[in-house]
Design a protein around this motif. Structure first.
Motif, short mmCIF file in Angstrom:
data_model
loop_
_atom_site.label_atom_id
_atom_site.label_comp_id
_atom_site.label_asym_id
_atom_site.label_seq_id
_atom_site.Cartn_x
_atom_site.Cartn_y
_atom_site.Cartn_z
N UNK A 25 -33.48 66.94 -1.11
CA UNK A 25 -34.69 67.55 -1.65
C UNK A 25 -34.97 67.10 -3.08
N UNK A 26 -33.99 66.47 -3.72
CA UNK A 26 -34.22 65.89 -5.04
C UNK A 26 -34.90 64.54 -4.98
N UNK A 27 -34.97 63.95 -3.80
CA UNK A 27 -35.60 62.63 -3.62
C UNK A 27 -36.86 62.69 -2.77
N UNK A 28 -36.85 63.58 -1.78
CA UNK A 28 -38.00 63.79 -0.88
C UNK A 28 -38.35 65.26 -0.95
N UNK A 29 -39.61 65.59 -1.16
CA UNK A 29 -39.99 66.94 -1.57
C UNK A 29 -40.92 67.62 -0.56
N UNK A 30 -40.36 68.22 0.48
CA UNK A 30 -41.19 68.89 1.48
C UNK A 30 -41.86 70.14 0.93
N UNK A 31 -42.97 70.56 1.53
CA UNK A 31 -43.66 71.77 1.06
C UNK A 31 -42.85 73.02 1.37
N UNK A 32 -43.21 74.11 0.68
CA UNK A 32 -42.53 75.38 0.90
C UNK A 32 -41.19 75.49 0.23
N UNK A 33 -40.84 74.52 -0.63
CA UNK A 33 -39.53 74.51 -1.30
C UNK A 33 -39.68 74.07 -2.75
N UNK A 34 -40.77 74.48 -3.39
CA UNK A 34 -41.10 73.94 -4.70
C UNK A 34 -40.00 74.08 -5.74
N UNK A 35 -39.47 75.29 -5.92
CA UNK A 35 -38.48 75.48 -6.98
C UNK A 35 -37.16 74.80 -6.65
#
Length: 277
Positions: A140-150
């Motif tokens: 998640x530090x490289x690819x940023x899916x929605x619903x996980x902003x923070x």
């Protein structure tokens, strides 16, 4: 000579598996955690695996706790060889659903906990003229899916900080590794904060279906330290995704991610609902 290693969040999950992986080499392993009962149990498991175990109560939101560990290990072990900043928590929710307090909570642990660990131990490693720092981030530090902003932001910051740290310590014979696993079987869901019950269930399901175990990720971490490897992507599919993001035109990549995630992210609207709006 066996390694001397300190691991935050070492009483469960990936931290525990990293501790046991090094213990099997005869290392001296210190784990820091908030759960004293689990910590005592893993300390015993380290000894059973062939290492020297030490548990310390350590809160990564307190610089003084990490400084105290560093001073203790200098006094009892004469120094430290490897520091693993592993302690972390999880969040989920869309931008309009995550309260600012949730952002502050996760950044204080996932990002600033890593920074505090490095501030406590990097000067010691520099003075020794050798050592290694491992920061546990996430895909998640490289690819940023929605619903996980923070959560995405906290892990992306760990990746950026690790690159900075690599460059700052390169001339001091101190290696830096940042690890970016995707979902794997661990107890991360225990720490999850979200206002969406569906998100909590979804995260737990993804963790349980992970194709790689925490022990497998720990093996990747061990091998990366031996090879002085900077970026570790334990999942084969994630390595492909990372290459896709690097090489595809940005608009093509974003459109592909929009297609892949449009039905799955917490609070997301279906295509039909979007047309009706």
């Amino acid at each position: 000579m066996s390694d001397r290693i300190f691991i935050t969040g070492g009483a469960s999950g990936l931290g525990r598996e990293i501790a046991l992986r090094w213990a099997r080499t005869g290392a001296r392993v210190c784990i820091g955690d908030l759960n004293d009962a689990r910590g005592a149990q893993v300390e015993a498991e380290i000894r059973q695996a062939g290492g020297t175990g030490l548990y310390v109560h350590c809160d990564v939101t307190r610089s003084e706790d990490l400084q105290a560990v560093a001073q203790r290990l200098v006094g009892e072990w004469g120094g430290i060889d490897i520091v693993v900043n592993n302690a972390g928590v999880a969040t989920a929710g869309t931008v309009n659903a995550e309260p600012i307090e949730q952002w502050q909570w996760i950044l204080n642990i996932n990002l600033l906990g890593v920074v505090r660990g490095c501030q406590a131990f990097a000067p010691l490693l520099r003075a020794q003229g050798r050592g290694h720092i491992v920061n546990i981030a996430s895909m998640a530090g490289l690819v940023h899916p929605p619903g996980m902003g923070s959560y995405n932001a906290s892990k992306a910051a760990v990746v950026a900080f690790s690159e900075t740290l690599f460059l700052e310590l390169a001339n001091d014979n101190v290696g830096v590794t940042v690890v970016c696993p995707s979902f794997f079987q661990t107890n991360l869901a225990e720490s999850l904060r979200t206002t969406d019950p569906k998100a909590a269930a979804g995260v737990a399901k993804l963790l349980s279906k992970g194709r790689i175990t925490a022990a497998g990720v720990a093996d990747s971490v061990f091998n990366a330290v031996q090879a002085n490897q900077f970026l570790v992507l334990p999942h084969a599919d994630d390595r492909k995704t990372h290459l896709m993001k690097r090489w595809l035109p940005l608009r093509t990549y974003l459109n592909k991610m929009r297609h892949l995630t449009r039905k799955s992210f917490p609070g997301g609207r279906t295509a039909a609902a979007a047309k009706e709006a």
